[in-house]
Design a protein around this motif. Structure first.
Motif, mmCIF file in Angstrom:
data_model
loop_
_atom_site.group_PDB
_atom_site.id
_atom_site.type_symbol
_atom_site.label_atom_id
_atom_site.label_comp_id
_atom_site.label_asym_id
_atom_site.label_seq_id
_atom_site.Cartn_x
_atom_site.Cartn_y
_atom_site.Cartn_z
ATOM 1 N N PRO A 161 94.011 -2.437 63.545
ATOM 2 C CA PRO A 161 92.844 -2.294 62.431
ATOM 3 C C PRO A 161 92.738 -3.840 61.868
ATOM 4 C CG PRO A 161 94.921 -1.598 61.550
ATOM 5 C CD PRO A 161 95.245 -1.883 63.106
ATOM 6 N N ARG A 162 92.732 -4.724 62.646
ATOM 7 C CA ARG A 162 92.666 -5.899 62.110
ATOM 8 C C ARG A 162 91.197 -6.056 61.819
ATOM 9 N NH1 ARG A 162 94.533 -10.066 66.304
ATOM 10 N NH2 ARG A 162 94.313 -8.007 67.877
ATOM 11 N N PHE A 163 90.915 -7.162 60.690
ATOM 12 C CA PHE A 163 89.424 -7.620 60.790
ATOM 13 C C PHE A 163 89.182 -8.910 60.253
ATOM 14 C CE2 PHE A 163 90.168 -6.878 56.578
ATOM 15 C CZ PHE A 163 89.407 -7.818 55.860
ATOM 16 N N TRP A 164 88.194 -9.853 60.468
ATOM 17 C CA TRP A 164 87.698 -10.904 60.098
ATOM 18 C C TRP A 164 86.248 -10.873 59.520
ATOM 19 C CZ3 TRP A 164 83.620 -14.152 61.290
ATOM 20 C CH2 TRP A 164 83.678 -15.356 60.683
ATOM 21 N N ALA A 165 86.020 -11.352 58.359
ATOM 22 C CA ALA A 165 84.560 -11.345 57.950
ATOM 23 C C ALA A 165 84.037 -12.704 57.322
ATOM 24 C CB ALA A 165 84.107 -10.096 57.041
#
Length: 292
Positions: free
Chosen positions: A107-111
């Motif tokens: 569930p990693r994310f970057w925004a």
């Protein structure tokens, strides 16, 4: 580290840098308006931080807010670059809305992106919203954003200029303006009031055609069109005298805007659910509003 991961890191860094540069360009243009029409009100700039569940650093951004100006009663122009792990509720929402598999396993994310909302001192000058962003997970990446005009006192020629400028900016992408205009009309609708929150603009999300460079070019076109679409309206309407009745209409319209942002706006929900600075997330709320 493999070449694909390195390329993606470079592309994310380039996107974040461009959003940050656009924020600086808009802040400078808005301060120039205050210098021209007022006493030179300036933005208050505050760094923001996001903390992960374990308290570690998870990125942040810049919150820029100008209050009490002659032109802008309140305007915020925020930039952020955040990362971390999506919590179960956000994972489920992402998987359901975007059809992305594997979120529970990784569930990693970057925004990163820019978000702008302007509430004006003169009720004849339209309020406005704009944002553009890039979102990444190990499973997919995409762009989204848009711009929409929110006048308390609509002028047909202002609406026409705003839409025409956006349409011209999107001309290289055949059919995209019409699709994004229709999406904005649907997205910026307030169901419990049975009406739109403004006179529309463009909106898009989940943009991931497989050509990241082209998707980013479209996103840059939307962001770069904002000042040419909006500044002429401010310059035309700001010198006009206004009445107390128009001020009343403005305050009631702001109530509608606040309702939408708190109940329906995806960005507000995502920002609060992922632990970003609440003041930055709720920057969009007007300084004063009324409900009849």
């Amino acid at each position: 580290m493999n070449a694909h991961a390195t390329d993606m890191e470079t592309e994310r860094a380039e996107a974040a840098a461009w959003f940050k540069a656009l924020r600086g360009e808009i802040v400078a243009a808005f301060e120039a308006l205050e210098a021209r029409f007022g006493t030179g009100a300036r933005f208050e700039v505050t760094p923001t931080a996001r903390r992960s569940e374990d308290g570690s650093d998870a990125g942040g951004g810049i919150m820029s807010v100008l209050r009490g100006g002659a032109v802008f009663e309140k305007v915020g122009v925020n930039w952020s670059e955040v990362h971390g792990v999506l919590q179960p509720r956000a994972q489920a929402a992402m998987a359901a809305r975007k059809g992305i598999p594997g979120m529970a396993e990784d569930p990693r994310f970057w925004a990163s992106g820019i978000s702008l909302v302007a509430h004006m001192a003169n009720p004849r000058v339209p309020a406005v919203h704009m944002n553009t962003r890039m979102f990444w997970t190990p499973h997919a990446h995409w762009f989204g954003g848009g711009a929409d005009l929110n006048p308390a006192i609509p002028f047909e020629e202002d609406t026409a200029h705003f839409h025409r400028t956006l349409e011209e900016a999107l001309a290289p992408w055949a059919g995209e303006y019409g699709r994004m205009k229709d999406w904005a009309d649907e997205y910026f609708f307030v169901p419990h009031r049975g009406r739109a929150r403004g006179v529309g603009g463009v909106f898009y999300d989940d943009l991931s055609t497989g050509d990241l460079g082209e998707d980013f070019a479209l996103t840059r076109a939307v962001g770069s069109a904002f000042l040419p679409a909006y500044l002429p309206l401010v310059e035309k309407r700001q010198p006009e005298p206004w009445t107390e009745g128009e001020r009343e209409a403005q305050l009631v319209h702001r109530g509608l805007y606040a309702e939408y942002n708190l109940v329906y706006d995806r960005g507000t929900k995502f920002g609060l659910e992922t632990g970003h600075d609440a003041n930055a997330v709720l920057m969009s709320l007007p300084p004063v509003a009324k409900w009849t």
